[in-house]
Motif scaffolding. Structure first.
Motif, short mmCIF file in Angstrom:
data_model
loop_
_atom_site.label_atom_id
_atom_site.label_comp_id
_atom_site.label_asym_id
_atom_site.label_seq_id
_atom_site.Cartn_x
_atom_site.Cartn_y
_atom_site.Cartn_z
N GLU A 245 0.82 -1.22 0.00
CA GLU A 245 0.00 0.00 0.00
C GLU A 245 0.85 1.26 0.00
O GLU A 245 0.43 2.31 0.46
CB GLU A 245 -0.95 -0.01 1.20
N GLY A 246 2.07 1.16 -0.50
CA GLY A 246 2.90 2.34 -0.63
C GLY A 246 3.52 2.83 0.66
O GLY A 246 4.08 3.93 0.71
N GLY A 247 3.44 2.03 1.72
CA GLY A 247 3.97 2.48 3.00
C GLY A 247 5.47 2.31 3.15
O GLY A 247 6.07 2.84 4.08
N VAL A 248 6.09 1.55 2.25
CA VAL A 248 7.54 1.33 2.34
C VAL A 248 8.28 2.43 1.60
O VAL A 248 9.14 3.11 2.15
CB VAL A 248 7.89 -0.05 1.75
N SER A 249 7.95 2.62 0.34
CA SER A 249 8.49 3.74 -0.44
C SER A 249 7.31 4.67 -0.71
O SER A 249 6.48 4.39 -1.57
CB SER A 249 9.10 3.25 -1.75
N ARG A 250 7.22 5.71 0.06
CA ARG A 250 6.03 6.56 0.06
C ARG A 250 5.66 7.01 -1.35
O ARG A 250 6.47 7.52 -2.10
CB ARG A 250 6.26 7.78 0.96
N GLY A 251 4.39 6.82 -1.68
CA GLY A 251 3.90 7.25 -2.98
C GLY A 251 4.11 6.24 -4.09
O GLY A 251 3.67 6.48 -5.21
N VAL A 252 4.76 5.12 -3.79
CA VAL A 252 5.01 4.10 -4.82
C VAL A 252 3.98 2.98 -4.66
O VAL A 252 3.85 2.40 -3.60
CB VAL A 252 6.44 3.52 -4.69
N TRP A 253 3.26 2.71 -5.72
CA TRP A 253 2.26 1.65 -5.68
C TRP A 253 2.91 0.31 -5.41
O TRP A 253 4.01 0.03 -5.90
CB TRP A 253 1.54 1.58 -7.03
N GLY A 254 2.23 -0.54 -4.66
CA GLY A 254 2.76 -1.86 -4.38
C GLY A 254 3.00 -2.67 -5.63
O GLY A 254 4.00 -3.38 -5.75
N ALA A 255 2.08 -2.55 -6.61
CA ALA A 255 2.24 -3.26 -7.87
C ALA A 255 3.49 -2.79 -8.61
O ALA A 255 4.18 -3.57 -9.26
CB ALA A 255 1.00 -3.09 -8.75
N ASP A 256 3.79 -1.49 -8.51
CA ASP A 256 5.00 -0.96 -9.13
C ASP A 256 6.25 -1.52 -8.47
O ASP A 256 7.23 -1.83 -9.15
CB ASP A 256 5.02 0.57 -9.03
N MET A 257 6.20 -1.65 -7.15
CA MET A 257 7.37 -2.17 -6.45
C MET A 257 7.62 -3.62 -6.84
O MET A 257 8.77 -4.05 -7.00
CB MET A 257 7.18 -2.05 -4.94
N VAL A 258 6.55 -4.39 -7.00
CA VAL A 258 6.70 -5.77 -7.47
C VAL A 258 7.37 -5.79 -8.84
O VAL A 258 8.29 -6.58 -9.08
CB VAL A 258 5.33 -6.48 -7.53
N SER A 259 6.93 -4.92 -9.74
CA SER A 259 7.52 -4.86 -11.08
C SER A 259 8.97 -4.43 -11.05
O SER A 259 9.80 -4.92 -11.81
CB SER A 259 6.70 -3.91 -11.97
N VAL A 290 11.33 5.11 -9.65
CA VAL A 290 11.23 4.49 -8.33
C VAL A 290 12.62 4.20 -7.77
O VAL A 290 13.44 3.56 -8.43
CB VAL A 290 10.41 3.18 -8.39
N HIS A 291 12.88 4.68 -6.56
CA HIS A 291 14.14 4.41 -5.90
C HIS A 291 13.96 3.18 -5.01
O HIS A 291 13.21 3.21 -4.04
CB HIS A 291 14.58 5.62 -5.07
N VAL A 292 14.64 2.11 -5.35
CA VAL A 292 14.52 0.84 -4.62
C VAL A 292 15.69 0.71 -3.65
O VAL A 292 16.85 0.70 -4.07
CB VAL A 292 14.49 -0.36 -5.59
N THR A 293 15.38 0.58 -2.37
CA THR A 293 16.40 0.40 -1.34
C THR A 293 16.34 -1.02 -0.80
O THR A 293 15.36 -1.74 -1.02
CB THR A 293 16.19 1.38 -0.18
N ARG A 294 17.37 -1.42 -0.08
CA ARG A 294 17.38 -2.77 0.49
C ARG A 294 16.26 -2.93 1.51
O ARG A 294 15.71 -4.02 1.67
CB ARG A 294 18.74 -3.07 1.13
#
Length: 438
Positions: A245-259, A290-294
């Motif tokens: 729900e975007g709570g990890v990377s604020r404003g980033v959709w969960g589906a986007d993070m999966v992609s 999207v900035h992906v962190t560990r």
């Protein structure tokens, strides 16, 4: 495979789950922070399209999905089309973003009363909006679906039992309430963690009528999963946290993070254990915008591991293999934008299940629409009588019985008590395509 054509995303995501469908022609009224004039909501659903008509004479139907974060309401025409919509942030968030926080806050009777007042105010605001569209002599009927905690807070019931072991729920039956002069039917729930919104989703999918086996997955802070068809159904809930729900990377959709994670896996910048390549280990890596962190990677791993393990346990308990599942329904906005191939790449879904995935839209609202039509049909066919008349039977009585059959044929699993869950969860944390081995 996805059915229908996807519309554009909302410029501001409120997590309402109204996707998929056609972009609204005008901005939707919104409460809370953000540019409400930029908000556009996608409303149709493959299950809503199966429901034609949504009124009885002068009665106009309204459906509501009261989520932990968002309240979404739809107003229907006589032909079942959506004539108007109202979306608002759930104002109870001032007492916490999750249900546990609100259960704890509700231990104070003043706070519990305030939470009830806040949610009633939002719903009544939506109803007032819709009343302005009524013709002379017309009235409203509201059908509402919510998770168990939201239902308790709405009805003013003591939530304390929901927050302590063994997490029992005493109030799970369908109920009725007058809301600003509008009769409201509230969906029944199954357990403390599998509520009326999931029952409505099952009802939308017609799981109690179809021989085919469906897997309904509703991903949010809590991930609810239901497997089955006419013969039997098994449900479970698992904590997914904020990753979807975007709570990890604020404003980033969960589906986007999966992609993003799937793309990093394909390019070799992320290994199956969730370790970023040395050159981006400390600072992270940018995939598109999207900035992906560990830390973000780890949060998705934990969340998707719980969902994947939950699915495998349900298949095991049901006694079938993934190939025997006929369709996988991905509910809500997350499910609409989730790319099944990307989900399979990181092991959220197996390859077999990903190939059967479809976007379900807001199945809670679709189920509420079907229930509203049932109410209208029963009233139209005379399966009701004036209240107070000896031996009278209201239309809602028949709907309650129908929903109770759906619930009684559904077993709820406590994953923490399932012997195989922990082992499957640890295995499912890895970011690699999972082979069906059941």
């Amino acid at each position: 495979m996805y059915e229908g054509q996807k519309g554009r995303r909302c410029r501001i995501c409120m997590g309402c789950g109204l996707c998929p469908g056609v972009t609204a022609e005008k901005p939707v009224a919104a409460e809370g922070p953000g540019d409400s004039q930029a908000l556009q909501v996608l409303t149709s659903s493959p299950f809503a399209r199966e429901t034609q008509g949504a009124s009885r004479g002068s009665v106009r139907l309204v459906t509501a999905d009261v989520g932990t974060t968002t309240v979404a309401m739809l107003f229907y025409g006589a032909d079942g089309s959506v004539e108007d919509r109202y979306v608002a942030l759930n104002p109870q968030t001032v007492y916490g973003a999750d249900v546990i926080s609100r259960i704890r806050a509700a231990e104070n009777s003043d706070k519990a009363g305030d939470m009830r007042s806040k949610i009633l105010d939002v719903l009544e605001q939506g109803l007032e909006r819709f009343k302005k569209r009524l013709a002379v002599g017309e009235s409203l009927q509201l059908v509402l679906a919510a998770n168990t905690t939201m239902t308790y807070l709405l009805m003013g019931w003591d939530t304390s039992e929901l927050g302590r072991a063994p997490f029992r729920a005493s109030h799970l039956n369908g109920t009725e309430i007058d809301m600003g002069g509008v009769p409201c039917f509230v969906f029944p729930g199954i357990s403390a963690f599998v509520g009326g919104d999931i029952v409505a989703g099952m009802y939308a999918c017609g799981m109690e009528k179809q021989d085919e086996i469906s897997l309904l997955i509703d991903l949010g802070t809590n991930g609810e999963i239901v497997l089955g068809g006419r013969a039997k159904r098994i449900a479970c809930a698992t904590a997914a946290g904020p990753a979807f729900e975007g709570g990890v990377s604020r404003g980033v959709w969960g589906a986007d993070m999966v992609s993003c994670l799937a793309a990093l896996r394909r390019t070799g910048l992320l290994d199956e254990t969730g370790l970023l390549a040395e050159e981006c280990f400390e600072s992270g890596v940018r995939v598109g915008n999207v900035h992906v962190t560990r830390n973000a990677v780890r949060a998705v791993q934990l969340a998707k591991g719980a969902i994947a393990a939950g699915i495998e346990v349900l298949l095991e308990k049901y006694g079938i293999k993934a190939e025997q599942v006929d369709r996988v329904v991905l509910a809500g906005g997350f499910g609409y934008y989730l790319n099944p191939e990307d989900a399979a790449e990181i092991g959220l879904l197996s390859q077999t299940l990903a190939g059967k995935a479809m976007a379900g839209g807001n199945t809670a609202l679709s189920g509420a629409l079907r229930a509203g039509r049932e109410l209208c049909a029963r009233q139209r066919d005379g399966a009701w009588a004036e209240e107070g008349k000896s031996g009278s039977r209201k239309a809602s009585d028949g709907l309650k019985e129908e929903l109770q059959k759906l619930i009684c044929g559904t077993e709820v699993l406590n994953l923490a008590e399932e012997p195989s869950f922990e082992k499957r969860y640890i295995e499912a944390i890895n970011l690699q395509s999972r082979i069906d081995n059941l």
